[in-house]
Design a protein around this motif. Structure first.
Motif, short mmCIF file in Angstrom:
data_model
loop_
_atom_site.label_atom_id
_atom_site.label_comp_id
_atom_site.label_asym_id
_atom_site.label_seq_id
_atom_site.Cartn_x
_atom_site.Cartn_y
_atom_site.Cartn_z
N LEU A 117 0.81 -1.22 0.00
CA LEU A 117 0.00 0.00 0.00
C LEU A 117 0.84 1.27 0.00
O LEU A 117 0.30 2.36 0.19
CB LEU A 117 -0.91 0.01 1.23
N GLN A 118 2.15 1.15 -0.22
CA GLN A 118 3.00 2.33 -0.15
C GLN A 118 2.60 3.38 -1.19
O GLN A 118 2.71 4.59 -0.95
CB GLN A 118 4.48 1.97 -0.30
N GLY A 119 2.08 2.94 -2.34
CA GLY A 119 1.69 3.87 -3.40
C GLY A 119 0.41 4.64 -3.11
O GLY A 119 0.13 5.65 -3.76
N VAL A 120 -0.37 4.17 -2.13
CA VAL A 120 -1.63 4.85 -1.80
C VAL A 120 -1.63 5.29 -0.33
O VAL A 120 -2.67 5.54 0.26
CB VAL A 120 -2.85 3.92 -2.06
N ALA A 121 -0.45 5.42 0.24
CA ALA A 121 -0.33 5.75 1.67
C ALA A 121 -1.02 7.05 2.03
O ALA A 121 -1.56 7.19 3.13
CB ALA A 121 1.15 5.81 2.06
N HIS A 122 -1.05 8.01 1.10
CA HIS A 122 -1.61 9.32 1.40
C HIS A 122 -2.91 9.58 0.65
O HIS A 122 -3.30 10.73 0.44
CB HIS A 122 -0.58 10.40 1.12
N LYS A 123 -3.59 8.49 0.27
CA LYS A 123 -4.91 8.59 -0.35
C LYS A 123 -5.98 8.21 0.67
O LYS A 123 -5.75 7.41 1.56
CB LYS A 123 -4.99 7.69 -1.58
N ARG A 124 -7.15 8.81 0.49
CA ARG A 124 -8.23 8.57 1.44
C ARG A 124 -8.78 7.15 1.33
O ARG A 124 -8.95 6.63 0.24
CB ARG A 124 -9.36 9.59 1.23
N VAL A 125 -9.08 6.58 2.47
CA VAL A 125 -9.55 5.20 2.54
C VAL A 125 -10.90 5.03 1.85
O VAL A 125 -11.22 3.95 1.34
CB VAL A 125 -9.64 4.75 4.01
#
Length: 312
Positions: A117-125
């Protein structure tokens, strides 16, 4: 270790758990199986203190969950990936949990990378797929590097690659000496993942066994392939075994194990190209054991078919 002793839980007039007792030992993956309404989810919730028992006790490493001062370091649980706050990013979700236990931010990034999930670490759940939510929930369960891990339906929403990854992760955690308890209705996947099974129905323990012992208990037959299968079949029948014809010059033999059949063939110098002991599948075993304990049945079952598999 997880210990459940004489655990009873009532919701009004409904008896969800009925003097349920079992232990989950470290060093192996334990599967927690049962039909809809069997009490699996209730048991997990009692273990982590979300529901209080009517009587009996559930202990983690000898203590009630509420008595553990820093629970993330001892117990990791994923009971419902749908409860994640949709407005938070993956990193912020883990950061909120980490702050309560003074866990370093470096641990968060390590887990996000481990979960893919490192590529979406700062995207909203809120924009995550169910599979991504499952991975984030598992990351949260592992945040404190706990020795006891409880997961309810952990492969829901995962694709084939994700399921294989999950299987490897669970086995790795158990090999490290952790206590791993998985609840699932996917029998084929549980057969590939778990070392030990607990089967419950109507809130009671129906069976507890290693996968190896289950295979022996539900031994079915031996599949034998030989270029001289007709001759071998006569020899096995003369020795008191039941023999029938199988596909492609194979014999299906009951009444003896592989060693006995192989020894008889060797004495007559009959070549063996295949010798496979077959047991019932975990799904077959599960359905047989829970036949009297299922509360919810499919329309086919009411007409004489088998039960559907549930996860409650």
């Amino acid at each position: 270790m997880i210990e459940v002793r004489e655990l009873t839980k009532r919701y009004g007039s409904t008896l969800a758990l009925d003097r349920l007792s079992f232990q989950v030992s470290p060093g192996r993956v334990t599967g927690f199986l049962g039909p809809n309404g069997a009490g699996k989810s209730t048991t997990l919730r009692v273990i982590v203190g979300l529901h209080g028992p009517t009587s009996g006790v559930a202990l983690v490493n000898g203590r009630r969950y509420a008595e553990i001062s820093r629970p993330l370091y001892e117990v990791g649980a994923l009971l419902d990936a749908g409860t994640l706050h949709p407005g938070r990013t993956a990193f912020k979700h883990l950061a909120c949990l980490a702050r309560s236990h003074r866990i370093a931010s470096a641990r968060i990034m390590t887990l996000l990378e481990q979960m893919g999930l490192q590529g979406v670490a700062h995207k909203r759940v809120g924009g995550f797929s169910l599979g991504m939510r499952q991975r984030l929930g598992i990351a949260a369960a592992l945040l404190g590097d706990p020795g006891v891990i409880l997961l309810d339906e952990p492969v829901n929403g995962l694709d084939a690659e994700g399921i294989r990854w999950m299987r490897g992760l669970m086995r790795t955690l158990a090999a490290e000496g952790r206590t791993v308890l998985l609840s699932s209705h996917l029998m084929s996947e549980m057969a590939l993942t778990v070392d030990h099974v607990l089967i419950i129905g109507r809130g009671r323990l129906i069976a507890e066994s290693s996968m190896e012992d289950l295979a022996k208990r539900f031994y079915r037959d031996v599949l034998v392939r030989s270029p001289r299968h007709l001759e071998l079949g006569g020899i096995l029948q003369a020795a008191g075994m039941s023999v029938s014809s199988g596909p492609q010059d194979r014999l299906v033999v009951t009444g003896a194990d592989t060693a006995t059949i192989g020894d008889l063939a060797a004495e007559r110098r009959i070549p063996i190209h295949e010798l496979t002991q077959r047991s019932a599948t975990l799904e077959d075993i599960y359905l047989e054991m829970t036949d009297e304990a299922a509360d919810h049945r499919t329309a086919d079952h009411r007409g004489g078919g088998r039960k559907g598999l549930g996860s409650a």
